[in-house]
Write a protein that holds these residues in place. Structure first.
Motif, PDB file in Angstrom:
ATOM      1  N   ILE A 370      45.804  11.008   8.128  1.00  0.00           N
ATOM      2  CA  ILE A 370      46.071  12.214   7.344  1.00  0.00           C
ATOM      3  C   ILE A 370      44.896  13.182   7.307  1.00  0.00           C
ATOM      4  O   ILE A 370      45.086  14.365   7.005  1.00  0.00           O
ATOM      5  N   GLU A 371      43.677  12.709   7.630  1.00  0.00           N
ATOM      6  CA  GLU A 371      42.528  13.605   7.469  1.00  0.00           C
ATOM      7  C   GLU A 371      42.357  14.560   8.641  1.00  0.00           C
ATOM      8  O   GLU A 371      41.721  15.599   8.504  1.00  0.00           O
ATOM      9  N   ARG A 372      42.922  14.219   9.800  1.00  0.00           N
ATOM     10  CA  ARG A 372      42.775  15.078  10.969  1.00  0.00           C
ATOM     11  C   ARG A 372      44.098  15.761  11.273  1.00  0.00           C
ATOM     12  O   ARG A 372      45.155  15.144  11.211  1.00  0.00           O
ATOM     13  N   LEU A 373      44.022  17.041  11.615  1.00  0.00           N
ATOM     14  CA  LEU A 373      45.219  17.757  12.029  1.00  0.00           C
ATOM     15  C   LEU A 373      45.638  17.296  13.421  1.00  0.00           C
ATOM     16  O   LEU A 373      44.875  16.632  14.133  1.00  0.00           O
ATOM     17  N   LEU A 374      46.838  17.627  13.818  1.00  0.00           N
ATOM     18  CA  LEU A 374      47.350  17.226  15.123  1.00  0.00           C
ATOM     19  C   LEU A 374      46.609  17.944  16.243  1.00  0.00           C
ATOM     20  O   LEU A 374      46.161  19.084  16.087  1.00  0.00           O
ATOM     21  N   ASP A 375      46.500  17.259  17.390  1.00  0.00           N
ATOM     22  CA  ASP A 375      45.960  17.921  18.581  1.00  0.00           C
ATOM     23  C   ASP A 375      46.889  19.059  18.991  1.00  0.00           C
ATOM     24  O   ASP A 375      48.112  18.909  18.980  1.00  0.00           O
ATOM     25  N   GLU A 376      46.296  20.184  19.366  1.00  0.00           N
ATOM     26  CA  GLU A 376      47.105  21.292  19.873  1.00  0.00           C
ATOM     27  C   GLU A 376      47.126  21.231  21.387  1.00  0.00           C
ATOM     28  O   GLU A 376      46.075  21.272  22.036  1.00  0.00           O
ATOM     29  N   PRO A 377      48.316  21.108  21.989  1.00  0.00           N
ATOM     30  CA  PRO A 377      48.387  21.074  23.454  1.00  0.00           C
ATOM     31  C   PRO A 377      47.969  22.410  24.039  1.00  0.00           C
ATOM     32  O   PRO A 377      48.020  23.445  23.359  1.00  0.00           O
ATOM     33  N   PRO A 378      47.548  22.420  25.299  1.00  0.00           N
ATOM     34  CA  PRO A 378      47.144  23.692  25.915  1.00  0.00           C
ATOM     35  C   PRO A 378      48.305  24.667  25.993  1.00  0.00           C
ATOM     36  O   PRO A 378      49.450  24.276  26.221  1.00  0.00           O
ATOM     37  N   GLN A 379      47.991  25.932  25.785  1.00  0.00           N
ATOM     38  CA  GLN A 379      49.019  26.966  25.870  1.00  0.00           C
ATOM     39  C   GLN A 379      49.475  27.119  27.318  1.00  0.00           C
ATOM     40  O   GLN A 379      48.671  27.068  28.243  1.00  0.00           O
ATOM     41  N   PRO A 380      50.789  27.303  27.553  1.00  0.00           N
ATOM     42  CA  PRO A 380      51.274  27.471  28.928  1.00  0.00           C
ATOM     43  C   PRO A 380      50.868  28.822  29.490  1.00  0.00           C
ATOM     44  O   PRO A 380      50.627  29.773  28.734  1.00  0.00           O
ATOM     45  N   PRO A 381      50.766  28.935  30.811  1.00  0.00           N
ATOM     46  CA  PRO A 381      50.505  30.246  31.414  1.00  0.00           C
ATOM     47  C   PRO A 381      51.599  31.234  31.050  1.00  0.00           C
ATOM     48  O   PRO A 381      52.747  30.860  30.796  1.00  0.00           O
ATOM     49  N   ALA A 382      51.235  32.494  31.028  1.00  0.00           N
ATOM     50  CA  ALA A 382      52.186  33.529  30.598  1.00  0.00           C
ATOM     51  C   ALA A 382      53.419  33.580  31.483  1.00  0.00           C
ATOM     52  O   ALA A 382      54.507  33.914  31.036  1.00  0.00           O
ATOM     53  N   ALA A 383      53.279  33.238  32.756  1.00  0.00           N
ATOM     54  CA  ALA A 383      54.410  33.351  33.684  1.00  0.00           C
ATOM     55  C   ALA A 383      55.289  32.115  33.715  1.00  0.00           C
ATOM     56  O   ALA A 383      56.288  32.079  34.403  1.00  0.00           O
ATOM     57  N   THR A 384      54.909  31.072  32.960  1.00  0.00           N
ATOM     58  CA  THR A 384      55.671  29.828  33.005  1.00  0.00           C
ATOM     59  C   THR A 384      56.955  29.968  32.223  1.00  0.00           C
ATOM     60  O   THR A 384      56.931  30.325  31.051  1.00  0.00           O
ATOM     61  N   PRO A 385      58.111  29.707  32.796  1.00  0.00           N
ATOM     62  CA  PRO A 385      59.360  29.772  32.038  1.00  0.00           C
ATOM     63  C   PRO A 385      59.424  28.654  31.034  1.00  0.00           C
ATOM     64  O   PRO A 385      58.841  27.597  31.234  1.00  0.00           O
ATOM     65  N   ALA A 386      60.103  28.905  29.924  1.00  0.00           N
ATOM     66  CA  ALA A 386      60.170  27.918  28.851  1.00  0.00           C
ATOM     67  C   ALA A 386      61.165  26.831  29.194  1.00  0.00           C
ATOM     68  O   ALA A 386      62.283  27.068  29.595  1.00  0.00           O
ATOM     69  N   ASN A 387      60.675  25.599  29.011  1.00  0.00           N
ATOM     70  CA  ASN A 387      61.564  24.442  28.989  1.00  0.00           C
ATOM     71  C   ASN A 387      62.392  24.287  30.260  1.00  0.00           C
ATOM     72  O   ASN A 387      63.600  24.421  30.278  1.00  0.00           O
ATOM     73  N   ILE A 388      61.718  23.986  31.367  1.00  0.00           N
ATOM     74  CA  ILE A 388      62.423  23.631  32.589  1.00  0.00           C
ATOM     75  C   ILE A 388      62.095  22.181  32.894  1.00  0.00           C
ATOM     76  O   ILE A 388      60.951  21.844  33.177  1.00  0.00           O
TER      77      ILE A 388
END
Length: 759
Positions: A370-388
């Motif tokens: 509970i003391e540590r927040l969740l790891d944030e995954p790397p942001q996808p590249p701007a040109a990457t389509p969502a959820n393929i």
């Protein structure tokens, strides 16, 4: 310790009989909440309205009510495009079924192999591409055609037309509600469910600690053999199908993993609290224990409150003060333990010391969660389509292939049983086979028991409804009222945890199959035969799944675990998937998908209990650790591509690469182990873990950090601010990877072997 007798470690026996424990479980599970009441009303309204429309339109179809109930709440929100695609597919499938059934009915020796092949193939496609309830509906209606042709060959065309008409009305009703009248997104439901799980864990924590400190109260209930994890994974899959971004998927998976780990630790704490050992040490430290537990409970309460609306991420960010308080109270407890240690060492038994150590270790683990927040995954590249999602049709998953073949076998056996009885009403055998068959022994065992209970209750309710409604009413509203009442009870029960939910859903399914047509039932034997068919179908699946072809969780785990380790290896800078941003994003996304499947296998292993070859606790912990390692490696690889830094001097650069090489060696060793013949040998796994030295990473990491920080960061002081920040972020990630790799070497060797609770 010499001179002390070591008593046998025992658990406090549960108070009350099995009926009291069952009543307590049902009271907890069926406790009302606004989410349950609202969602149950939505499901019931759609199902009742759809069934009423099918009957009002005089669609001659015994499966009409079941079709609507099958589609309600069984998958993601139904878009108009998706519904149209499935209806077109169903139309072609039904047309082909009518033609082929008329041909093959004259050659039974060809009909059975054909049914085996087509059901196995369609199950494989549905499992691979996650087509869900809509494909199941197509399988059900096609099988119904092949079964009906034996008893009424001149009616199969009309029957197929009625089925398709009912499907059009069912899909149309659901599309209308999902998109305009009453949408209910899977992501929102998932976050609410996660918050509710944390709230329950908080209450279980208090119950365990109160019993631990004051033995006069009732013992906390034993942890159930199943968890909320399957329901959470179903909601995650639903959210993915509804189009959440890859980045959001990773965050939701991280939240699910964290909640599962909290639940497992509370389970361990309950087992510890129930052990019958003296309480001299805990009495000395009661105020500090209570303060620590109160602080942890406050943190859990905050998580439960914020999860439905917000998932905080960023492991490097400062968490809220309430969560930091849990660490300070735990440190105070640790200091107090050291202070009073001379007063109890040598005076209390070894068993009491071990019990107290296990209890405080659970408190420490909960604090870490509970003391540590969740790891944030790397942001996808701007040109990457969502959820393929990458299809796996060209690289078959052996576990899915075996499952598909088992479904084909079950269908053939069920079909043969129905023909031997010469009863057209036993078509429910085939429907039951399709919705009961599951990939692993644990998953089938969990749902088999619940299905039998739900089928018995649903059958009894159906017969009662027929006895009450048929002699007294002839109008459609009276039948719709009966449907609404039963569906509402079923929908409400299906929104509980995995311990009850499937039985609740099965009540409605049985009712829809037995109380068919929404019209007076003048022959009471037809509903009885339908009920009997449901039980026969369950029995057929049990024979194949448990006796003829059992598939244990370990068999499904290993290929997925190897894939995750292989994908994680490819994310290390210089790896096969670390050359471009899109490659990194795709590999990291594939890792998250495989980890989600591993979590589903973990719950199956929990149900298998002592028969399981793998430890479900270790699977969950290892999956969470691998997820964080993959995210860290993806961040490092992505940073080197987006904002490359100048070359360091040879010694510093060598130390920098040596850290990553050490991680690569550790992961490669585990990949080779889980690919070998001793992959489920606990002793061999421990030998692999012992071969890994902490110095493999620590020495080059210390050298790299020291050289970067030397002379007030003289080596990078001339760099632009952004490049300095990126290099220091990489150094910080490497320090975290050292800890995570150590954790991985702790949990991976514990996967081989069951995780039975102490007795």
């Amino acid at each position: 310790m010499a001179g002390f007798a070591t008593p046998e470690l025992r658990l406090a026996q549960p108070s009350g009989g099995w009926f009291d424990r069952l009543a307590a479980l049902l009271i907890r599970e069926l406790a009302p909440s606004s989410r349950k009441l609202r969602t149950a009303l939505r499901m019931t309204t759609i199902a009742t309205l759809g069934a009423g429309l099918i009957t009002s339109c005089h669609v001659n179809n015994q499966l009409g009510t079941y079709i609507v109930w099958l589609l309600v709440g069984a998958g993601p929100m139904m878009s108009l495009r998706r519904a149209s695609a499935f209806l077109i597919a169903e139309a072609f499938a039904l047309a082909a079924s009518v033609v082929l059934a008329g041909i093959l009915v004259e050659s039974p020796w060809l009909l059975l192999p054909f049914l085996f092949a087509i059901m196995a193939l369609s199950t494989y496609l549905g499992s691979t591409f996650k087509l869900g309830a809509a494909l199941l509906l197509i399988q059900v209606v096609c099988l119904d055609t092949f079964y009906t042709v034996v008893f009424a060959p001149d009616q199969i065309g009309w029957a197929a037309g009625g089925i398709f008409g009912g499907s059009v009305i069912a899909f149309g009703t659901i599309v209308l509600f999902d998109n305009w009248l009453w949408p209910d997104l899977g992501q929102d439901l998932l976050l609410e469910a996660l918050g509710a799980s944390v709230a329950r864990d908080r209450l279980r924590l208090f119950a365990a600690v109160n019993f631990y400190l004051d033995r006069n109260g009732p013992p906390p209930p034993l942890p159930p053999p199943t968890s909320d994890l399957p329901a959470h994974m179903d909601l995650l899959n639903r959210a993915i199908a509804e189009g959440v971004s890859v980045h959001r998927q990773a965050i939701l998976l991280a939240a699910i993993t964290r909640i599962a780990r909290i639940g497992l630790e509370v389970d361990r704490l309950i087992f510890t609290a129930r052990q019958n050992v003296p309480g001299e040490v805990r009495a000395m430290l009661r105020p500090e224990i209570q303060s620590t537990v109160d602080a942890i409970a406050t943190g859990l309460d905050e998580i439960a409150y914020e999860l439905p609306t917000y998932v905080p991420v960023g492991v490097d960010h400062t968490p809220p003060a309430s969560r930091l308080r849990a660490r300070s109270t735990l440190d105070a407890l640790t200091a107090r333990i050291l202070q009073v240690r001379p007063a109890y060492i040598g005076k209390v038994s070894t068993v009491e010391l071990e019990n107290f150590a296990a209890f405080t270790d659970s408190l420490a683990v909960l604090t870490g969660h509970i003391e540590r927040l969740l790891d944030e995954p790397p942001q996808p590249p701007a040109a990457t389509p969502a959820n393929i999602a990458a299809p796996r049709f060209l690289s078959p998953d052996p576990a899915i292939v075996r499952f598909s073949l088992k479904v084909g076998v079950c269908v053939v056996i069920g079909y043969a049983v129905g023909l031997l009885t010469q009863r057209a009403d036993l078509s429910t055998i085939l429907t039951t086979v399709l919705i009961t068959a599951l990939p692993t022994y644990g998953a089938a065992l969990r749902k088999m028991n619940l299905r039998i209970v739900g089928a018995i209750i649903g059958g009894a309710v159906s017969l009662l409804a027929i006895i009450v409604v048929t002699p007294n009413f002839e109008t459609l509203p009276a039948y719709l009222l009966a449907v609404f009442i039963v569906f509402y009870v079923s929908a409400y029960a299906s929104l509980t945890s995995g311990r009850v939910a499937y039985a609740g859903k099965q009540i409605g399914t049985t009712f829809a199959l037995v109380f068919a047509g929404l019209s007076p039932a003048f022959d009471i034997y037809e509903p009885l035969w339908r009920t009997w068919g449901i039980l026969l179908g369950t029995f057929v699946v049990a024979i194949v799944t448990f006796l003829m072809w059992p598939e244990y969780a370990g068999d499904s785990l290993l290929p997925r675990l190897r894939k995750v380790i292989r994908d994680t290896l490819s994310l290390i800078p210089g790896g096969a998937a670390a050359n471009t941003e899109n490659q990194i994003q795709n590999a990291n996304s594939a890792t998250m998908r495989s980890l989600a499947e591993i979590l589903e296998v973990a719950d199956d292993a929990q149900v298998e209990g002592r028969t399981s070859l793998v430890n479900h606790n270790a699977i969950v912990e290892a999956a969470g650790t691998l997820r964080r390692i993959a995210n860290r490696l993806a961040s490092i690889a992505n940073g080197r591509i987006v904002n490359p830094v100048p070359q360091l001097d040879p010694v510093t650069e060598s130390a920098r690469e040596a850290v990553l090489e050490a991680i690569r060696r550790h992961l490669q060793t585990w990949l080779e182990f889980f690919s070998g013949p001793e992959s489920l040998n606990a002793a061999a796994a421990q030998a692999v873990a012992q071969s890994h030295s902490l110095d493999d990473m620590q020495a080059p990491l210390d050298q790299f950090g020291a050289r970067v920080e030397e002379n007030e960061f003289a080596r990078i002081v001339s760099w632009p601010l952004e490049q300095r920040r990126d290099l220091l972020a990489e150094l910080h990630s490497m320090r975290r990877l050292e800890v995570l790799t150590s954790d991985l070497n702790r949990w991976l060797p514990e996967i081989p072997g069951s995780s039975s609770p102490p007795r």
